[in-house]
Scaffold this active site. Structure first.
Site, mmCIF file in Angstrom:
data_model
loop_
_atom_site.group_PDB
_atom_site.id
_atom_site.type_symbol
_atom_site.label_atom_id
_atom_site.label_comp_id
_atom_site.label_asym_id
_atom_site.label_seq_id
_atom_site.Cartn_x
_atom_site.Cartn_y
_atom_site.Cartn_z
ATOM 1 N N GLN A 14 30.886 37.940 16.116
ATOM 2 C CA GLN A 14 29.520 38.697 15.743
ATOM 3 C C GLN A 14 29.714 39.701 14.870
ATOM 4 O OE1 GLN A 14 31.343 40.591 19.499
ATOM 5 N NE2 GLN A 14 29.635 42.221 19.604
ATOM 6 N N ASP A 36 31.770 30.444 6.609
ATOM 7 C CA ASP A 36 31.723 29.860 7.946
ATOM 8 C C ASP A 36 32.128 28.957 8.249
ATOM 9 O OD1 ASP A 36 31.291 30.158 10.865
ATOM 10 O OD2 ASP A 36 30.608 32.207 10.531
ATOM 11 N N ILE A 37 31.589 28.097 9.658
ATOM 12 C CA ILE A 37 31.363 26.299 9.688
ATOM 13 C C ILE A 37 29.964 26.514 10.008
ATOM 14 C CG2 ILE A 37 33.709 25.266 9.869
ATOM 15 C CD1 ILE A 37 32.673 26.210 13.468
ATOM 16 N N ILE A 52 38.547 27.204 8.580
ATOM 17 C CA ILE A 52 39.462 27.886 7.550
ATOM 18 C C ILE A 52 40.425 26.566 7.882
ATOM 19 C CG2 ILE A 52 39.833 28.619 10.506
ATOM 20 C CD1 ILE A 52 40.115 31.051 7.276
ATOM 21 N N TYR A 141 44.514 33.163 22.517
ATOM 22 C CA TYR A 141 43.753 34.574 22.116
ATOM 23 C C TYR A 141 44.502 35.377 21.793
ATOM 24 C CZ TYR A 141 40.726 37.646 20.460
ATOM 25 O OH TYR A 141 39.973 38.979 19.377
ATOM 26 N N LYS A 145 47.347 36.479 18.379
ATOM 27 C CA LYS A 145 46.374 37.336 17.858
ATOM 28 C C LYS A 145 48.156 38.515 17.591
ATOM 29 C CE LYS A 145 42.645 37.825 16.610
ATOM 30 N NZ LYS A 145 41.764 37.576 15.020
HETATM 31 C C1 AKB Z 1 37.079 39.569 23.717
HETATM 32 O O1 AKB Z 1 36.126 39.351 24.599
HETATM 33 O O2 AKB Z 1 38.083 38.346 23.139
HETATM 34 C C2 AKB Z 1 37.412 39.925 22.624
HETATM 35 C C3 AKB Z 1 38.206 41.085 22.375
HETATM 36 C C4 AKB Z 1 38.280 42.718 23.723
HETATM 37 O O3 AKB Z 1 39.195 41.445 21.527
HETATM 38 N N1 AKB Z 1 36.074 40.739 22.418
#
Ligand code: AKB
Length: 314
Positions: A14, A36-37, A52, A141, A145
């Site tokens: 995106q 990219d893949i 990656i 996620y 991060k």
């Molecule tokens: C998600 O919703 O996972 C992402 C973000 C806020 O990092 N858009």
């Protein structure tokens, strides 16, 4: 400083699609290698396939193309990540570690790492969330991060690597679709409003989240990367804010332009993820250190989104 040679990972994502074009407009088409893949169209040259996790391939691309900067966007987002936690951890964290190691080895000028509001969790203050707060993310996620932020900070402190990072809020743009995030509803809602005048939202109507228009996100990224090194005090992810709204508030804003638009609410597992994030962000450090200021609020974003989407999806 000589002209940069930039590699973008996740260039078909995106943000990647829009950022790659913005970087090409700024530094020249051939100065930016998209990877990219998957390949979406022929408009993305120069382009190379890259998984990656294929460290050898990444090394070859960096070496062959004499890469001096990496914008490392390849990642699995919050909602999709929950379906395959180990794969998400591998891609999101091991991918970053490969980039940081190569950046050190090849003496690169700069690396950009996108962090996110998903690093926040249920123990984080929810309103005007300060820069330095307890981080106890609830998704893989978010975990990847927040750990990635620590690695960026470490590579800067230990090896002097010029790594820069932003905690993006939910990003909304007409140019590309998000895939697998919790804030995706705020893009889908515009498409459905125009195409079908109705939308079933997967979050509750009063779930307030920090959001940002794509134009502002791209501006922030390039401004941060071009800021003088001495002004960058934070190496683990600057808080960044533009607006905060609920599904009901964005629906009401769209209704000003499409009066027949109707939204229903059917919250799913993403509601719990959204509820663990914060509502608004204190981004005073970004404003002070490199002059961050957004241009779009909910009203101006809605006008621009509807204007562009009318011409592209209808
Ligand atoms: C998600 O919703 O996972 C992402 C973000 C806020 O990092 N858009």
């Amino acid at each position: 400083m000589s002209k940069p040679k930039i590699l973008v990972t996740g260039a078909n994502g995106q943000i990647g699609r829009v950022l790659t074009q913005a970087l090409r407009n700024r530094y020249g088409q051939n100065a930016v290698l998209a990877t990219d893949i998957t390949k979406l169209g022929d408009d993305v040259e120069p382009f190379e396939f890259l998984d990656i996790l294929n460290n050898q391939r990444l090394r070859e691309l960096v070496s062959d193309h004499k890469i001096t900067q990496v914008y490392h966007l390849a990642a699995i987002l919050s909602a999709n990540g929950e379906w395959n936690p180990i794969k998400t951890w591998n891609i999101n964290l091991n991918g970053l570690l490969s980039v940081l190691e190569l950046a050190k080895e090849f003496n690169m000028e700069k690396v950009f790492f996108p962090s996110t509001i998903a690093v926040f969790g249920n123990t984080t203050p929810r309103i005007d969330t300060p820069q330095d707060v307890p981080l106890l993310p609830t998704t893989v996620y978010g975990m990847s991060k927040s750990t990635g932020e620590l690695w960026c900070n470490y590579y800067h402190q230990k090896f002097g690597l010029d790594v820069r990072s932003i905690r993006y809020p939910g990003i909304i743009g007409w140019q590309s679709l998000p895939a697998g995030g919790t804030t995706d509803y705020a893009v889908e809602i515009y498409h459905e409003a125009l195409k079908h005048q109705k939308y079933e939202c997967f979050l509750e109507e009063n779930t307030r989240l920090p959001m940002m228009y794509m134009d502002d996100a791209i501006k922030a990224t390039i401004d941060l990367m071009e800021a003088p090194k001495e002004s960058i005090a934070i190496r683990y992810g600057y808080n960044l804010a533009a607006m905060s709204f609920t599904p009901k508030e964005i629906a009401d804003e769209i209704k000003k332009h499409i009066p027949d638009f109707n939204v229903t609410y059917k919250p799913d597992f993403r509601q719990q993820i959204a509820a663990s994030w914060t509502e608004s962000i204190d981004d005073s450090m970004a404003r002070k250190d490199w002059g961050w200021q957004p241009n779009f609020d909910l009203a101006s974003m809605t006008i621009d989104m509807l204007h562009h989407l009318k011409n592209t999806i209808l």
